[in-house]
Design a protein around this motif. Structure first.
Motif, PDB file in Angstrom:
ATOM      1  N   ASP A 104       0.836  -1.187   0.000  1.00 46.68           N
ATOM      2  CA  ASP A 104       0.000   0.000   0.000  1.00 46.68           C
ATOM      3  C   ASP A 104       0.879   1.248   0.000  1.00 46.68           C
ATOM      4  O   ASP A 104       2.105   1.147  -0.084  1.00 46.68           O
ATOM      5  N   ILE A 105       0.283   2.415   0.119  1.00 48.95           N
ATOM      6  CA  ILE A 105       1.047   3.661   0.020  1.00 48.95           C
ATOM      7  C   ILE A 105       2.004   3.865   1.174  1.00 48.95           C
ATOM      8  O   ILE A 105       2.933   4.655   1.074  1.00 48.95           O
ATOM      9  N   ASP A 106       1.800   3.141   2.267  1.00 50.09           N
ATOM     10  CA  ASP A 106       2.694   3.260   3.417  1.00 50.09           C
ATOM     11  C   ASP A 106       3.751   2.161   3.429  1.00 50.09           C
ATOM     12  O   ASP A 106       4.499   2.045   4.390  1.00 50.09           O
ATOM     13  N   GLY A 107       3.788   1.350   2.370  1.00 48.97           N
ATOM     14  CA  GLY A 107       4.774   0.285   2.288  1.00 48.97           C
ATOM     15  C   GLY A 107       4.359  -0.995   2.996  1.00 48.97           C
ATOM     16  O   GLY A 107       5.135  -1.933   3.089  1.00 48.97           O
ATOM     17  N   ASN A 108       3.122  -1.058   3.484  1.00 49.29           N
ATOM     18  CA  ASN A 108       2.622  -2.264   4.133  1.00 49.29           C
ATOM     19  C   ASN A 108       2.136  -3.254   3.088  1.00 49.29           C
ATOM     20  O   ASN A 108       1.816  -2.874   1.958  1.00 49.29           O
ATOM     21  N   ALA A 109       2.055  -4.508   3.482  1.00 50.44           N
ATOM     22  CA  ALA A 109       1.565  -5.530   2.562  1.00 50.44           C
ATOM     23  C   ALA A 109       0.146  -5.176   2.133  1.00 50.44           C
ATOM     24  O   ALA A 109      -0.690  -4.816   2.961  1.00 50.44           O
ATOM     25  N   GLY A 110      -0.122  -5.244   0.817  1.00 43.30           N
ATOM     26  CA  GLY A 110      -1.456  -4.955   0.305  1.00 43.30           C
ATOM     27  C   GLY A 110      -2.435  -6.056   0.680  1.00 43.30           C
ATOM     28  O   GLY A 110      -2.046  -7.199   0.912  1.00 43.30           O
ATOM     29  N   LEU A 111      -3.710  -5.721   0.737  1.00 46.93           N
ATOM     30  CA  LEU A 111      -4.743  -6.678   1.113  1.00 46.93           C
ATOM     31  C   LEU A 111      -5.234  -7.506  -0.069  1.00 46.93           C
ATOM     32  O   LEU A 111      -5.870  -8.523   0.127  1.00 46.93           O
ATOM     33  N   GLY A 112      -4.999  -7.053  -1.273  1.00 45.85           N
ATOM     34  CA  GLY A 112      -5.593  -7.684  -2.442  1.00 45.85           C
ATOM     35  C   GLY A 112      -6.965  -7.079  -2.697  1.00 45.85           C
ATOM     36  O   GLY A 112      -7.534  -6.409  -1.833  1.00 45.85           O
ATOM     37  N   LEU A 113      -7.481  -7.305  -3.876  1.00 42.99           N
ATOM     38  CA  LEU A 113      -8.735  -6.671  -4.287  1.00 42.99           C
ATOM     39  C   LEU A 113      -9.911  -7.038  -3.387  1.00 42.99           C
ATOM     40  O   LEU A 113     -10.608  -6.167  -2.871  1.00 42.99           O
ATOM     41  N   VAL A 114     -10.146  -8.322  -3.186  1.00 43.39           N
ATOM     42  CA  VAL A 114     -11.324  -8.762  -2.438  1.00 43.39           C
ATOM     43  C   VAL A 114     -11.245  -8.318  -0.983  1.00 43.39           C
ATOM     44  O   VAL A 114     -12.167  -7.698  -0.460  1.00 43.39           O
ATOM     45  N   ASP A 115     -10.140  -8.623  -0.325  1.00 41.70           N
ATOM     46  CA  ASP A 115     -10.016  -8.225   1.076  1.00 41.70           C
ATOM     47  C   ASP A 115      -9.983  -6.708   1.219  1.00 41.70           C
ATOM     48  O   ASP A 115     -10.564  -6.154   2.154  1.00 41.70           O
ATOM     49  N   GLY A 116      -9.338  -6.021   0.293  1.00 43.10           N
ATOM     50  CA  GLY A 116      -9.269  -4.568   0.364  1.00 43.10           C
ATOM     51  C   GLY A 116     -10.649  -3.938   0.260  1.00 43.10           C
ATOM     52  O   GLY A 116     -11.004  -3.055   1.052  1.00 43.10           O
ATOM     53  N   LEU A 117     -11.451  -4.396  -0.713  1.00 42.11           N
ATOM     54  CA  LEU A 117     -12.802  -3.852  -0.860  1.00 42.11           C
ATOM     55  C   LEU A 117     -13.694  -4.234   0.319  1.00 42.11           C
ATOM     56  O   LEU A 117     -14.478  -3.420   0.804  1.00 42.11           O
ATOM     57  N   ALA A 118     -13.551  -5.473   0.797  1.00 42.24           N
ATOM     58  CA  ALA A 118     -14.359  -5.901   1.944  1.00 42.24           C
ATOM     59  C   ALA A 118     -14.006  -5.078   3.183  1.00 42.24           C
ATOM     60  O   ALA A 118     -14.906  -4.588   3.878  1.00 42.24           O
ATOM     61  N   GLN A 119     -12.727  -4.897   3.454  1.00 43.39           N
ATOM     62  CA  GLN A 119     -12.314  -4.133   4.630  1.00 43.39           C
ATOM     63  C   GLN A 119     -12.734  -2.668   4.505  1.00 43.39           C
ATOM     64  O   GLN A 119     -13.147  -2.043   5.487  1.00 43.39           O
ATOM     65  N   LEU A 120     -12.636  -2.107   3.307  1.00 44.52           N
ATOM     66  CA  LEU A 120     -13.085  -0.733   3.082  1.00 44.52           C
ATOM     67  C   LEU A 120     -14.591  -0.624   3.326  1.00 44.52           C
ATOM     68  O   LEU A 120     -15.072   0.322   3.955  1.00 44.52           O
ATOM     69  N   SER A 121     -15.337  -1.614   2.855  1.00 45.71           N
ATOM     70  CA  SER A 121     -16.776  -1.638   3.074  1.00 45.71           C
ATOM     71  C   SER A 121     -17.085  -1.657   4.575  1.00 45.71           C
ATOM     72  O   SER A 121     -17.984  -0.946   5.036  1.00 45.71           O
ATOM     73  N   PHE A 122     -16.343  -2.441   5.340  1.00 43.73           N
ATOM     74  CA  PHE A 122     -16.560  -2.499   6.790  1.00 43.73           C
ATOM     75  C   PHE A 122     -16.292  -1.138   7.427  1.00 43.73           C
ATOM     76  O   PHE A 122     -17.036  -0.709   8.322  1.00 43.73           O
ATOM     77  N   LEU A 123     -15.234  -0.456   6.975  1.00 42.41           N
ATOM     78  CA  LEU A 123     -14.929   0.866   7.522  1.00 42.41           C
ATOM     79  C   LEU A 123     -16.050   1.864   7.222  1.00 42.41           C
ATOM     80  O   LEU A 123     -16.472   2.627   8.092  1.00 42.41           O
TER      81      LEU A 123
END
Length: 157
Positions: A15-34
């Motif tokens: 990600d933009i902070d250099g952390n491991a990316g979540l991938g498309l599915v997990d990224g969208l799901a986690q964003l949805s939860f937020l």
């Protein structure tokens, strides 16, 4: 924290902070939860459920029939009737007979509902923008365009 540009390759694993990316599915799901969490807080602060908040949001700029509203909110007929009944008791919405079919009803937002919807929209806007506050202006613009593309493709808005 300094903003870092997103790598230009679509398969970036950071990600933009250099952390491991979540991938498309997990990224969208986690964003949805937020986002759902932020909306839940806004709704709760105003004595609403998230679905009541969504109802007011839909009715801000239209007066749909019950069936159209149920389809838009993903509810069955009895759930939609109960939702509108509860909102009507709080003087947030009003049902009026449809001019083309007196057995059908149109649902509109009341002045009190409009005021509450504006308050909720302002608070939700601030809270959701805060979720992306660490992004650059360009990153926020790209995120908005990508989110719009996904939503428009699936809803026809």
């Amino acid at each position: 924290m300094q903003n870092k540009p997103i790598a230009e390759t679509p398969d970036t694993d950071q990600d933009i902070d250099g952390n491991a990316g979540l991938g498309l599915v997990d990224g969208l799901a986690q964003l949805s939860f937020l986002v759902q969490g932020a909306l839940g807080k806004v709704a709760a602060e105003h004595g609403l459920s998230v679905i009541q908040l969504r109802l007011l949001g839909v009715l801000r700029d239209r007066t749909p029939g019950m069936q159209e509203l149920a389809h838009h909110l993903g509810l069955d007929k009895s759930s939609m009737t109960g939702l509108v009944d509860r909102a009507e008791r709080r003087d947030l919405v009003r049902r009026t007979p449809a001019p083309h079919d007196r057995r059908s009803f149109l649902v509109s937002i009341t002045p009190q509902g409009q005021q509450l919807a504006r308050q909720c929209q302002d608070l939700a806007d601030r809270q959701i923008r805060e979720l992306a506050a660490h992004l650059t202006d360009d990153q926020r613009a790209r995120l908005s365009l990508l989110a719009s593309a996904v939503v428009n493709h699936h809803t026809g808005i």
